[in-house]
Design a protein around this motif. Structure first.
Motif, PDB file in Angstrom:
ATOM      1  N   PRO A 196      -8.929  -8.532  10.364  1.00  0.00           N
ATOM      2  CA  PRO A 196      -9.635  -7.895   9.245  1.00  0.00           C
ATOM      3  C   PRO A 196     -10.034  -8.931   8.202  1.00  0.00           C
ATOM      4  O   PRO A 196      -9.298  -9.880   7.935  1.00  0.00           O
ATOM      5  CB  PRO A 196      -8.589  -6.918   8.678  1.00  0.00           C
ATOM      6  N   LYS A 197     -11.216  -8.776   7.641  1.00  0.00           N
ATOM      7  CA  LYS A 197     -11.718  -9.737   6.665  1.00  0.00           C
ATOM      8  C   LYS A 197     -11.060  -9.583   5.301  1.00  0.00           C
ATOM      9  O   LYS A 197     -11.124 -10.467   4.463  1.00  0.00           O
ATOM     10  CB  LYS A 197     -13.234  -9.588   6.528  1.00  0.00           C
ATOM     11  N   THR A 198     -10.447  -8.439   5.069  1.00  0.00           N
ATOM     12  CA  THR A 198      -9.774  -8.223   3.788  1.00  0.00           C
ATOM     13  C   THR A 198      -8.264  -8.303   3.987  1.00  0.00           C
ATOM     14  O   THR A 198      -7.742  -7.923   5.026  1.00  0.00           O
ATOM     15  CB  THR A 198     -10.126  -6.842   3.210  1.00  0.00           C
ATOM     16  N   ARG A 199      -7.563  -8.800   2.994  1.00  0.00           N
ATOM     17  CA  ARG A 199      -6.107  -8.912   3.092  1.00  0.00           C
ATOM     18  C   ARG A 199      -5.487  -7.520   2.972  1.00  0.00           C
ATOM     19  O   ARG A 199      -5.967  -6.669   2.213  1.00  0.00           O
ATOM     20  CB  ARG A 199      -5.576  -9.815   1.969  1.00  0.00           C
ATOM     21  N   PRO A 200      -4.411  -7.271   3.721  1.00  0.00           N
ATOM     22  CA  PRO A 200      -3.744  -5.963   3.616  1.00  0.00           C
ATOM     23  C   PRO A 200      -3.278  -5.697   2.193  1.00  0.00           C
ATOM     24  O   PRO A 200      -2.836  -6.604   1.489  1.00  0.00           O
ATOM     25  CB  PRO A 200      -2.548  -6.109   4.562  1.00  0.00           C
ATOM     26  N   ALA A 201      -3.401  -4.441   1.781  1.00  0.00           N
ATOM     27  CA  ALA A 201      -2.960  -4.057   0.437  1.00  0.00           C
ATOM     28  C   ALA A 201      -2.315  -2.676   0.491  1.00  0.00           C
ATOM     29  O   ALA A 201      -2.824  -1.765   1.136  1.00  0.00           O
ATOM     30  CB  ALA A 201      -4.145  -4.048  -0.531  1.00  0.00           C
ATOM     31  N   ILE A 202      -1.166  -2.539  -0.163  1.00  0.00           N
ATOM     32  CA  ILE A 202      -0.489  -1.242  -0.284  1.00  0.00           C
ATOM     33  C   ILE A 202      -0.883  -0.657  -1.635  1.00  0.00           C
ATOM     34  O   ILE A 202      -0.500  -1.166  -2.685  1.00  0.00           O
ATOM     35  CB  ILE A 202       1.041  -1.390  -0.190  1.00  0.00           C
TER      36      ILE A 202
END
Length: 237
Positions: A196-202
């Motif tokens: 994924p091009k975006t970093r994981p975020a909670i």
């Protein structure tokens, strides 16, 4: 992005088979991959014809059936005169070729060599003398003339900046890895491309109770972006 995520799952699965179980599937094809469209996930089936290796360089024997995603070295063995038993030697890099074909099929719905009338050693020799994938024209004797416009559109779409790295990895496999298995794009290289091009975020995580009893379940709710899977420590996927 959904197709890229499915392809990334496939790569993860075959990396696991290769590194953790030393298993060679040897017959990856469209019919061996189930896709759950509702939840955007895939599963692999048809493990009965594979083989397990003791070391990375082993080449065990198994049965082969001709199909479009097979590695060139398996196809050449099946085409060998007298091989009526369809016995072939395979190795871990045989699956790497097939996974490259599967990735392209997941993203585009066709083989990366759909514009050739046949995928064989003679056709690839003739093609490689004049072109580098994905280039082609009617100058190649195996070019499908009826696909001329489709092929031009296809090459144009591969030139999109968002697909540049993906196209480079496929080109490396097809142009160099057809005759040199070691040059095929590896699972690790594909993971870098398909990540994924975006970093994981909670964004949120909550529970409707802070105390657990046997009689009342606890409901957890969360919102996460940029991740292909979420794992709760001690609970699971």
């Amino acid at each position: 992005e959904a197709r890229m995520a499915l392809a990334a799952q496939l790569v993860d699965a075959f990396e696991f088979l290769s590194t953790q179980t030393s298993y060679i599937h040897a017959d990856i094809k469209a019919e061996a991959i189930f896709v759950d469209l509702a939840q955007a996930r895939c599963a692999i089936i048809d493990f009965d014809g594979g083989a397990v290796v003791q070391s990375p360089g082993d080449r065990p024997t198994t049965f082969g059936t001709r199909q479009d995603w097979l590695a060139p070295e398996i196809v050449s063995q099946l085409d060998r005169p007298g091989n009526t038993a369809r016995l072939v030697h395979v190795d871990l890099l045989s699956d790497v070729w097939s996974v490259n074909m599967a990735i392209h099929y997941m993203l585009f719905g066709v083989s990366p060599l759909f514009f050739l009338t046949e995928i064989s050693a003679r056709a690839m020799r003739a093609y490689a003398k004049q072109f580098k994938w994905p280039g082609a024209s009617e100058a190649c004797p195996y070019f499908r003339r009826e696909y001329k416009q489709v092929h031009e559109n296809y090459v144009r779409s591969l030139g999109h900046p968002a697909l540049a790295t993906l196209a480079d990895r496929l080109a490396s496999t097809i142009n160099n890895g057809y005759t040199n298995p070691a040059a095929r794009t590896s699972y690790g290289q594909w993971k870098a491309v398909l990540a994924p091009k975006t970093r994981p975020a909670i964004h949120s995580f909550s529970a409707d109770s802070t105390h657990v009893t046997d009689s009342r379940p606890v409901r957890l709710e969360w919102s996460v972006s940029g991740a292909m899977r979420v794992e709760l420590s001690g609970v699971g996927d």
